[in-house]
Scaffold this active site. Sequence first.
Site, PDB file in Angstrom:
ATOM      1  N   SER A 137       0.982  -1.134   0.125  1.00 33.56           N
ATOM      2  CA  SER A 137      -0.154   0.063  -0.248  1.00 33.56           C
ATOM      3  C   SER A 137       0.881   1.254   0.083  1.00 33.56           C
ATOM      4  O   SER A 137       1.652   1.432  -0.918  1.00 33.56           O
ATOM      5  CB  SER A 137      -0.965  -0.026   1.197  1.00 33.56           C
ATOM      6  OG  SER A 137      -1.932   0.894   0.998  1.00 33.56           O
ATOM      7  N   ASP A 188      -9.570  -4.854  -5.089  1.00 31.59           N
ATOM      8  CA  ASP A 188      -8.873  -3.657  -4.243  1.00 31.59           C
ATOM      9  C   ASP A 188      -9.246  -2.421  -5.264  1.00 31.59           C
ATOM     10  O   ASP A 188      -9.402  -2.416  -6.395  1.00 31.59           O
ATOM     11  CB  ASP A 188      -7.281  -3.940  -4.419  1.00 31.59           C
ATOM     12  CG  ASP A 188      -6.652  -2.556  -3.961  1.00 31.59           C
ATOM     13  OD1 ASP A 188      -7.193  -1.791  -3.350  1.00 31.59           O
ATOM     14  OD2 ASP A 188      -5.361  -2.859  -3.777  1.00 31.59           O
ATOM     15  N   HIS A 239      -7.939  -5.698  -0.529  1.00 31.49           N
ATOM     16  CA  HIS A 239      -6.799  -5.058  -0.124  1.00 31.49           C
ATOM     17  C   HIS A 239      -6.478  -5.552   1.368  1.00 31.49           C
ATOM     18  O   HIS A 239      -6.925  -5.378   2.051  1.00 31.49           O
ATOM     19  CB  HIS A 239      -6.857  -3.318  -0.108  1.00 31.49           C
ATOM     20  CG  HIS A 239      -5.660  -2.491  -0.004  1.00 31.49           C
ATOM     21  ND1 HIS A 239      -4.928  -2.273  -1.067  1.00 31.49           N
ATOM     22  CD2 HIS A 239      -5.173  -1.916   1.056  1.00 31.49           C
ATOM     23  CE1 HIS A 239      -4.003  -1.438  -0.711  1.00 31.49           C
ATOM     24  NE2 HIS A 239      -4.241  -1.369   0.739  1.00 31.49           N
TER      25      HIS A 239
END
Length: 331
Positions: free
Chosen positions: A175, A275, A307
């Site tokens: 991320s 995601d 995610h």
Amino acid sequence: MGSLSAVAADANPVVDDYSPYFRVYKDGSVERLRAEEHTPASLDPRTGVESKDIAISAVVSARIYLPPDGGDSGRKLPLVLYFRGGGFCVLSAASPVLHAHLNALAAASSVIVLSVDYRRAPEHSIPVPYDDSWAALHWAASHSAGLAEIDFDFSPESWLVEHADFDKVYLAGDSAGGNIAHNLAMRAATLPLPGGVKLAGIVLLEPYFWGTRPTASAAAADPVKRARLDRLWRVVCPASEAGNDDPLVNPLAARAPSLAVLGCGRVLVCTAERDAMRDWAWMYYEALRESGWRGESEIYEAAGEDHGFYLHRPDGDCAALLLKRIAAFLA
């Protein structure tokens, strides 16, 4: 006339509410809403990976992981500098989910992992997380010449000197950490590292790339999550004039530098089918391939996952497949 607390609240209202994690007030102050969980460094009985916490500078620390085949084999191991996610704002190198993930990564890939504990936004806005992470990379690369030839401001790390292969230095992150890995690889294209160290590659796990361009994956995401992503860059980089089209968060923006100069030889992009940032990962991969960059690139998508699945369900089949793919890339 309202109460004093009401008057104070009116004078200093909340401007960004990221409950249950933190709130940002008009005067710039930040209220952390819950204490972070911490897991101590240790010898992990499940994987045999050993870890310890180290200081890199007065403001940057890290947790380093040594796989069980690193101490006795005599062979040098690839070094992976890992940057955590959490939107630049939450988690730490000692967070339980990250600690478990990196124990598994070190064991599956037979690599040394240096998990960088960069300072967090919003208290320390961009570029502080990038600069802290670059300082950690610079410090790690300084070990390539051996202890006798380097004047360290802080203590050198024996595991790096004894076990790290500085011809196989990788950056990785999930991320926001994937965003950091990309931006450090761009920086490495023009700024030399100590000892002539070059980056072998980067691993971008569901990288935080965003922008104003509409995407199908963003449109399909939970509206609350999408709204938070739309606001996040302004929170972590309030000085940015371009907002979500800042090249630091949108590497495909009109003013972004060409990906052709990316300072590494190999890239693995990992994403997940559900995601919200999935399409940005694919667009980055395709733009990299079309940019004229001379390296090798791969992309991997986890079917049916969202995610951070490898952090939230580390024992699942999809997490195991992801680790296998990363291990093959780092081999």
